[in-house]
Design a protein around this motif. Structure first.
Motif: not given
Length: 396
Positions: A85-86, A88, A144, A260
């Protein structure tokens, strides 16, 4: 054998509920029924994968509360379980002067919902995103991305490891409730439970009606069509890029989303779906279409939004029209950049007066609880929704 709880639906809301039930009540027998061959086949596996921060939602609503709780819970689950996951971040971009007041209203709503946000002028926006054209923007750093299918499957792995049972290829055909139990008839036999939880998504209204519950809405499927950018556009954006939504319309508009796995999707639009599970090219089912046209609430909704509906259909059929929506944000993109990508179907609950159900809806009987409307951001909110359902079961 009579189970303590039967759950219908193996999407992320059903998976979250099942997993948390076994966590909270390890001695109870819980059975999850899924009509498909696997889990997360529908809305869970056909969305943009955004972990929402809670920008758009009415302050004080269940949607706003569940989203904020869900953001923290989803990130925590992913970290503990090693799921990619991120965070961003997300940019909501105003491209016209007329959008400034709406952008400012969103900025105010962010802070009322406890969401961190930062104003950006055109210069600051260009520094962050050289390929995005806009007059101003809001930056929401907490937003995210994740693969919700992976989250769903991991929840069910933990559920089964704790002693829960899952049955796939098991479609519910009838539900009967008496003073002692609920009986669920399926394509694979009959099952009995002390309590029933239905997390049926696109089929939620049908299951509630099958059980004889009184509901004042129907599910109107909304098809969202996506494109993806080619591999040579990887890195084209650093954040998620959204337009400023029109508050008179029910959807946020076409946007660009990082995934992702390093890709970028474009979309979705929003057109009427004539098939509840129609993800391919042929998207018509007579029974699903008849449900829509026989429901008076649909015609009242159509009377309010027919102009926008025609525009969405036109852009769905005319790829260049779809591109123009994208080019408002990213003028550099061309027709060759829009590659095919699987569509999604949103289970939109519409009330009999033609209004959209924007918040969560539940229908109950003495022994059953139906999640009738779990609108976006239901995937983000799946863990607090599951906890909410566990609370209700614990009260019985």
């Amino acid at each position: 054998m009579i189970r303590d709880v039967i759950i219908i639906g193996g999407g992320i809301v059903g998976a979250s509920t099942a997993w948390q039930l076994k966590q909270r009540f390890p001695g109870r027998s819980v059975l999850l029924l899924e009509k498909e061959a696997g889990f997360g086949f529908h809305q869970t596996g056909h969305n943009s994968g955004v972990i929402h921060a809670g920008v758009y939602y009415e302050p004080g609503s269940l949607k706003a509360r569940f989203c904020r709780e869900g953001l923290t819970a989803t990130l925590g689950f992913c970290r503990r379980e090693g799921i990619p996951h991120e965070q961003c971040g997300k940019l909501i971009v105003a491209v016209e002067d007329a959008e400034f007041s709406r952008l400012e209203a969103l900025y105010d709503r962010c802070w009322r919902n406890g969401v961190r946000a930062e104003r950006l002028d055109a210069v600051a926006l260009r520094e962050r995103e050289p390929n995005v054209d806009g007059r101003a923007a809001i930056f929401v750093p907490e937003t995210g991305i994740v693969d919700y299918g992976a989250v769903c499957r991991r929840m069910l792995e933990k559920f089964r490891a704790a002693g829960g049972q899952c049955r796939t290829n098991t479609e519910v055909t009838a539900i009967r409730e008496d003073n002692n139990r609920v009986e669920v008839a399926t394509s694979a036999g009959s099952f009995q439970g002390e309590r029933l939880v239905a997390c049926a998504g696109l089929m939620s209204d049908r299951l509630a009606l099958e059980q004889g519950l009184k509901i004042d809405f129907r599910i109107v499927p909304v098809r969202g069509e996506f494109y993806r950018l080619p591999d040579n556009r990887r890195g084209f954006i650093k954040h998620l890029i959204y337009p400023v939504p029109d508050p008179a319309l029910p959807f946020v508009g076409v946007h660009l989303t990082r995934t992702v796995d390093g890709g970028i999707t474009v979309g979705p639009n929003a057109v009427l779906g004539w098939k509840r599970e129609g993800y391919g090219q042929f998207n018509f089912n007579a029974a699903d279409a008849l449900d829509v046209v026989r429901f008076p609430g649909f015609w009242k909704l159509a009377a309010r939004h027919w102009r926008h509906g025609i525009s969405e259909y036109a852009n769905a059929l005319w790829k260049r029209g779809y591109l123009k929506q994208v080019q408002r944000l990213c003028p550099e993109l061309t027709l060759d950049d829009l590659l095919p990508h699987p569509a999604g179907i949103r289970a939109q609950a519409v009330k009999t007066d033609g209004t959209l159900a924007h918040d969560f809806l539940f229908a109950e009987s003495p022994r059953s609880l139906h999640v009738c409307n779990a609108p976006s951001p239901a995937a983000t909110s799946a863990i607090p929704i599951g906890a909410h359902i566990c609370d209700k079961i614990d009260q019985v």
